[in-house]
Motif scaffolding. Sequence first.
Motif, mmCIF file in Angstrom:
data_model
loop_
_atom_site.group_PDB
_atom_site.id
_atom_site.type_symbol
_atom_site.label_atom_id
_atom_site.label_comp_id
_atom_site.label_asym_id
_atom_site.label_seq_id
_atom_site.Cartn_x
_atom_site.Cartn_y
_atom_site.Cartn_z
ATOM 1 N N ALA A 24 0.829 -1.191 0.000
ATOM 2 C CA ALA A 24 0.000 0.000 0.000
ATOM 3 C C ALA A 24 0.869 1.249 0.000
ATOM 4 O O ALA A 24 1.873 1.326 0.713
ATOM 5 C CB ALA A 24 -0.927 0.002 1.217
ATOM 6 N N TRP A 25 0.474 2.245 -0.800
ATOM 7 C CA TRP A 25 1.262 3.474 -0.894
ATOM 8 C C TRP A 25 1.140 4.320 0.361
ATOM 9 O O TRP A 25 2.081 5.009 0.743
ATOM 10 C CB TRP A 25 0.783 4.277 -2.109
ATOM 11 C CG TRP A 25 1.464 5.600 -2.245
ATOM 12 C CD1 TRP A 25 2.744 5.826 -2.672
ATOM 13 C CD2 TRP A 25 0.920 6.897 -1.941
ATOM 14 N NE1 TRP A 25 3.032 7.170 -2.664
ATOM 15 C CE2 TRP A 25 1.915 7.855 -2.231
ATOM 16 C CE3 TRP A 25 -0.317 7.329 -1.475
ATOM 17 C CZ2 TRP A 25 1.711 9.212 -2.041
ATOM 18 C CZ3 TRP A 25 -0.511 8.695 -1.299
ATOM 19 C CH2 TRP A 25 0.488 9.608 -1.584
ATOM 20 N N PHE A 26 -0.001 4.255 1.032
ATOM 21 C CA PHE A 26 -0.219 5.084 2.210
ATOM 22 C C PHE A 26 -1.042 4.310 3.223
ATOM 23 O O PHE A 26 -1.946 3.546 2.869
ATOM 24 C CB PHE A 26 -0.952 6.375 1.808
ATOM 25 C CG PHE A 26 -1.283 7.264 2.980
ATOM 26 C CD1 PHE A 26 -0.308 8.023 3.584
ATOM 27 C CD2 PHE A 26 -2.576 7.328 3.471
ATOM 28 C CE1 PHE A 26 -0.611 8.833 4.662
ATOM 29 C CE2 PHE A 26 -2.893 8.139 4.543
ATOM 30 C CZ PHE A 26 -1.901 8.893 5.137
ATOM 31 N N GLY A 29 -2.367 4.383 9.632
ATOM 32 C CA GLY A 29 -1.778 3.904 10.872
ATOM 33 C C GLY A 29 -0.281 4.102 10.949
ATOM 34 O O GLY A 29 0.319 3.856 11.994
ATOM 35 N N ASP A 30 0.359 4.537 9.866
ATOM 36 C CA ASP A 30 1.806 4.719 9.842
ATOM 37 C C ASP A 30 2.149 6.052 9.179
ATOM 38 O O ASP A 30 3.107 6.149 8.411
ATOM 39 C CB ASP A 30 2.462 3.565 9.080
ATOM 40 C CG ASP A 30 3.915 3.353 9.492
ATOM 41 O OD1 ASP A 30 4.340 3.958 10.495
ATOM 42 O OD2 ASP A 30 4.614 2.585 8.822
ATOM 43 N N ILE A 31 1.368 7.090 9.492
ATOM 44 C CA ILE A 31 1.532 8.380 8.830
ATOM 45 C C ILE A 31 2.856 9.033 9.211
ATOM 46 O O ILE A 31 3.458 9.763 8.416
ATOM 47 C CB ILE A 31 0.337 9.305 9.161
ATOM 48 C CG1 ILE A 31 0.400 10.567 8.293
ATOM 49 C CG2 ILE A 31 0.281 9.637 10.641
ATOM 50 C CD1 ILE A 31 -0.826 11.426 8.407
ATOM 51 N N TYR A 32 3.352 8.782 10.438
ATOM 52 C CA TYR A 32 4.625 9.373 10.857
ATOM 53 C C TYR A 32 5.759 8.884 9.962
ATOM 54 O O TYR A 32 6.581 9.675 9.483
ATOM 55 C CB TYR A 32 4.893 9.018 12.317
ATOM 56 C CG TYR A 32 6.207 9.537 12.845
ATOM 57 C CD1 TYR A 32 6.399 10.897 13.092
ATOM 58 C CD2 TYR A 32 7.267 8.669 13.112
ATOM 59 C CE1 TYR A 32 7.613 11.374 13.581
ATOM 60 C CE2 TYR A 32 8.468 9.131 13.602
ATOM 61 C CZ TYR A 32 8.634 10.483 13.833
ATOM 62 O OH TYR A 32 9.828 10.961 14.308
ATOM 63 N N HIS A 33 5.800 7.570 9.710
ATOM 64 C CA HIS A 33 6.826 7.015 8.825
ATOM 65 C C HIS A 33 6.660 7.553 7.411
ATOM 66 O O HIS A 33 7.642 7.827 6.705
ATOM 67 C CB HIS A 33 6.744 5.492 8.836
ATOM 68 C CG HIS A 33 7.785 4.818 8.005
ATOM 69 N ND1 HIS A 33 7.573 4.471 6.694
ATOM 70 C CD2 HIS A 33 9.054 4.446 8.295
ATOM 71 C CE1 HIS A 33 8.654 3.906 6.208
ATOM 72 N NE2 HIS A 33 9.578 3.870 7.154
#
Length: 291
Positions: A24-26, A29-33
């Motif tokens: 997945a491109w985005f 749950g992992d927006i910080y990374h």
Amino acid sequence: MGKRKKSLSVVKKKGNNFIELGKAWFDWGDIYHFLLTISWASFFSLIIFAYLILNGIFAIAYMSVSEGINNVRPNSFLDAFSFSVQTMATIGYGAMYPESLPAHTLVAIEVFIGLLGLAMITSLMFVRFSRPTARVLFSKVAVICPYNGVPTLMFRVANLRNNWIVEAQVRVSLLMPDTTTTEGYTMRHLVDLSLVRSQTPFLALTWMIMHPINSNSPLFSINQEEFLREDYQIFITLMGFDGTLSQTIHGRHIYFNQDIIWDHHFVDVVRITPDGNRYIDDAKFHDILPV
């Protein structure tokens, strides 16, 4: 929390970059990374886009409040947007100011959001600038040629910074083609390749990594035609300490089967000046010649 609809399936090469298909491109749950790994251009574009959208939303909110902002032209989105920009940045020129309780409430909310946004952007900028990175150059291809009478897999790396990578260590693994177990499972496995030298006290110029293809090597019984026909891949990871920042840095690279050139050797790139100093001829770093 966002969920990934796809999982990692395969790694493909596109130019000098590697793309991971099926991931997945985005992921919310992992927006910080995500914010730390996107390019600087995408990072600033995202900040500008969010800044304009937030100010636009608050401008519409100010326009919907009756007797909200003094000295604003009626139904003027530009004036309301300008007031929102001043409020979010806590500038406060004084020409426009809130009059009613709903307008004061909106101002308080926007100032709070502006402070949170400033703190988040500042922290992200600091982390992006302070994150240790390795400027390690890997040769575009690897070669297989005789070394002391033994066929040897070779590639080279170079430190592009004017400092040392201290206690540098390299690990090379061979990704074997698909195999089927007796139970019918299809699997791929990595095999570590033994190296002539897997670590060096410091990496300042260039380092030739060599794996002898002897009877203990998984490549010993593989000829060139089979190697090119099957989906062999060579994974390299390099780790060391940055001599300036005293932080651990990592470098990685993948050689696909078409990147392995047989019966060729690398051109020597180390040059010595008349005063005895050594330097690398970058123009010939990737050059190879037939054996």
